[in-house]
Design an enzyme around this catalytic site. Structure first.
Site, mmCIF file in Angstrom:
data_model
loop_
_atom_site.group_PDB
_atom_site.id
_atom_site.type_symbol
_atom_site.label_atom_id
_atom_site.label_comp_id
_atom_site.label_asym_id
_atom_site.label_seq_id
_atom_site.Cartn_x
_atom_site.Cartn_y
_atom_site.Cartn_z
ATOM 1 N N TYR A 21 18.557 21.149 15.840
ATOM 2 C CA TYR A 21 19.560 21.972 16.498
ATOM 3 C C TYR A 21 19.428 23.448 16.119
ATOM 4 O O TYR A 21 20.393 24.072 15.682
ATOM 5 C CB TYR A 21 20.970 21.456 16.172
ATOM 6 C CG TYR A 21 21.271 20.175 16.910
ATOM 7 C CD1 TYR A 21 21.755 20.227 18.227
ATOM 8 C CD2 TYR A 21 21.041 18.932 16.334
ATOM 9 C CE1 TYR A 21 22.013 19.053 18.933
ATOM 10 C CE2 TYR A 21 21.296 17.765 17.038
ATOM 11 C CZ TYR A 21 21.779 17.826 18.325
ATOM 12 O OH TYR A 21 22.027 16.681 19.023
ATOM 13 N N TYR A 149 29.650 10.605 18.348
ATOM 14 C CA TYR A 149 28.233 10.970 18.234
ATOM 15 C C TYR A 149 27.427 9.698 18.009
ATOM 16 O O TYR A 149 27.730 8.914 17.109
ATOM 17 C CB TYR A 149 27.978 11.950 17.084
ATOM 18 C CG TYR A 149 26.507 12.264 16.959
ATOM 19 C CD1 TYR A 149 25.898 13.150 17.851
ATOM 20 C CD2 TYR A 149 25.706 11.627 16.010
ATOM 21 C CE1 TYR A 149 24.533 13.396 17.779
ATOM 22 C CE2 TYR A 149 24.338 11.866 15.934
ATOM 23 C CZ TYR A 149 23.760 12.757 16.824
ATOM 24 O OH TYR A 149 22.417 12.986 16.762
ATOM 25 N N ASP A 250 29.063 1.405 15.969
ATOM 26 C CA ASP A 250 28.006 2.271 15.449
ATOM 27 C C ASP A 250 28.369 2.617 13.998
ATOM 28 O O ASP A 250 29.140 3.542 13.747
ATOM 29 C CB ASP A 250 27.879 3.521 16.324
ATOM 30 C CG ASP A 250 26.818 4.484 15.814
ATOM 31 O OD1 ASP A 250 26.330 4.299 14.679
ATOM 32 O OD2 ASP A 250 26.483 5.428 16.552
ATOM 33 N N LYS A 279 20.680 5.344 8.727
ATOM 34 C CA LYS A 279 20.925 6.316 7.647
ATOM 35 C C LYS A 279 20.765 5.750 6.234
ATOM 36 O O LYS A 279 19.653 5.721 5.737
ATOM 37 C CB LYS A 279 22.286 6.976 7.878
ATOM 38 C CG LYS A 279 22.236 7.876 9.121
ATOM 39 C CD LYS A 279 23.266 8.974 9.137
ATOM 40 C CE LYS A 279 22.889 10.056 10.129
ATOM 41 N NZ LYS A 279 23.682 10.127 11.326
HETATM 42 C C1 LIG Z 1 23.138 9.987 12.691
HETATM 43 C C2 LIG Z 1 23.812 9.088 13.649
HETATM 44 C C3 LIG Z 1 23.125 8.506 14.722
HETATM 45 C C4 LIG Z 1 21.672 8.820 15.022
HETATM 46 O O1 LIG Z 1 20.821 8.433 14.015
HETATM 47 P P1 LIG Z 1 19.334 9.098 13.917
HETATM 48 O O2 LIG Z 1 18.688 8.349 12.814
HETATM 49 O O3 LIG Z 1 19.553 10.550 13.617
HETATM 50 O O4 LIG Z 1 18.674 8.895 15.225
HETATM 51 C C5 LIG Z 1 23.816 7.645 15.545
HETATM 52 N N1 LIG Z 1 25.115 7.352 15.322
HETATM 53 C C6 LIG Z 1 25.802 7.889 14.301
HETATM 54 C C7 LIG Z 1 27.233 7.507 14.099
HETATM 55 C C8 LIG Z 1 25.186 8.781 13.445
HETATM 56 O O5 LIG Z 1 25.890 9.353 12.447
#
Ligand SMILES: *Cc1c(COP(=O)(O)O)cnc(C)c1O
Length: 433
Positions: A21, A149, A250, A279
């Site tokens: 970004y 997100y 997520d 992550k």
């Molecule tokens: C960071 C994140 C993603 C994307 O993960 P990447 O490994 O950066 O592709 C998706 N959902 C949430 C909630 C996130 O914090």
């Protein structure tokens, strides 16, 4: 042999390499890191910074951890990688066993992939293929909430907040999904039935076309660091069940303890149909993600044409990543992580709550290992970052948000230093104009 020398590599990097970004015109500074140990990053000039970001939620055990290093080294001696089509290996089985064990009981089937964004693509495709298998191919849309997100690939972007996700730039490639208002930042005590009304009316009207709801449980991360009531999630679960809609949680940011429970869904006592993890999965060592689902969904997809789940990354279930993930999960479960998260939360309360009174601070909030100062105005990034670095800490704000999610291993003394330096830097920044 190096192509670049000590004097010019940074200039070259600065003019040729994109950062997240960011423009590629040298407008925003980047700081060169030479090595990292525990909670400390060491810059090329020798300066040490206490890490407040866990490299975006991931390095929960800190940097250069001997146990994680050993896990990768040991795996490297037998096999760095092998294709997953038609072949398998023990580290993948071990990781699946751990994930099945620590996630809610109905989540039994595991799909490994490369990154969080890809896991969201996988989850969306899984939901759509499930309904197709059940003869309901019209269910192809997603329902989500604003301020979410879910990643940067096209499918994931389409369910990110339309404004902060810049949907207007990519109108021809982004699918049009249903967006309810963002869940109100609140606790269960403050719950009002009205809080779910918009979501309820969208799902009631459109469920024939909706394959799944996707959301970040309890904490909306990169879309605004907002915390919402577990009751919202419970109501979403009930509405999904009532209307034949799958629920995708997520947990890429919230997973592995960050909010105080191993998974944020536990705080609402709900089980999603599909869960995305990423992550902190590998303790931040390698890029890897996983999608878990129920036996019923996996069975439906596997028995109806095309009798396969239509996804298969080249680096699926990379053995090095699986090995370090196994070690990271064991390390976490064998540590007093709940206690450490509680200590972090208490330190956030001590140091951040007083900032609530400051001019220029709009809100202070914290949950588990996440501490947030929301300012009235977006920060001046180069200026505030330089102040943090001067004070020996690493924090990466976005927009109006200055927030922390330190490695779980941070000791109280370092945490105090991090928080003191952070609040001082913010105070100086607010006073400068
Ligand atoms: C960071 C994140 C993603 C994307 O993960 P990447 O490994 O950066 O592709 C998706 N959902 C949430 C909630 C996130 O914090």
């Amino acid at each position: 042999m190096n192509l670049l020398n000590d004097n010019n590599w940074q200039d070259f990097e600065h003019s040729h390499v994109w950062h997240p970004y960011a423009p590629l015109d040298g407008a925003l500074p980047v700081y060169p890191v030479s090595h990292a140990q525990g909670v400390r990053l060491t810059l090329e000039n020798g300066q040490e910074l206490i890490d407040g970001m866990s490299s975006w939620w991931s390095m929960i055990h800190g940097y250069n951890h001997p146990v994680l290093n050993a896990a990768i080294n040991q795996q490297l001696e037998s096999m760095a990688h092998v294709m997953f089509g038609g072949l398998t290996h023990r580290p993948a089985a071990e990781l699946a066993a751990r994930l099945v064990q620590i996630t809610p009981e109905p989540l039994q089937r595991v799909f490994f992939c490369d990154s969080g964004s890809v896991s969201v693509e996988v989850a969306i495709k899984m939901a759509i293929q499930y309904w197709h298998a059940r003869g309901l191919s019209k269910k192809q849309k997603l329902l989500t909430v604003r301020r979410g997100y879910h990643g940067d690939t096209s499918g994931a972007m389409a369910v990110c907040d339309p404004e902060t996700g810049m949907h207007h730039l990519f109108t021809e490639v982004l699918s049009d999904h249903f967006f309810a208002d963002a869940p109100r930042p609140a606790t269960d005590d403050e719950w009002q039935d009205q809080d779910i009304a918009g979501f309820r009316s969208l799902i009631e009207k459109n469920h024939d076309r909706i394959a799944a709801v996707i959301l970040e449980p309890i904490v909306q991360g990169a879309g605004g660091m907002r915390f919402y009531a577990p009751e919202y999630l419970r109501q979403v679960r009930v509405l999904c069940d009532a209307h034949d809609v799958l629920l995708i949680a997520d947990e890429i940011a919230t997973g592995f303890g960050r909010t105080g429970t191993l998974f944020a869904c536990e705080q609402a006592d709900i089980v999603p149909d599909i869960m995305c993890l990423g992550k902190a999965l590998t303790g931040g060592y390698m890029t890897m993600a996983a999608v878990l689902t129920t036996s019923e969904i996996a069975h439906a997809i596997s028995t109806q044409p095309p009798k396969a789940f239509m996804h298969g990354p080249t680096f699926m279930a990379n053995p090095l990543a699986c090995a370090v993930a196994n070690a990271s999960i064991d390390l976490l479960l064998n540590s007093p992580w709940q206690q450490r998260i509680q200590q972090m939360e208490a330190a956030f309360a001590n140091h951040l709550l007083p900032c609530q009174e400051w001019d220029g601070v709009n809100d202070v909030r914290f949950k588990g290992g996440i501490g947030v100062l929301e300012l009235d105005q977006p920060v001046d990034m180069p200026s505030i970052t330089a102040r943090f670095v001067d004070k020996g800490i690493w924090i990466r704000p976005f927009g109006k948000l200055v927030y922390l999610m330190p490695p779980y291993i941070i000791e109280n003394q370092d945490l105090t230093q991090l928080l003191t330096a952070m609040t001082e830097a913010v105070a100086e920044e607010l006073r400068k104009d």
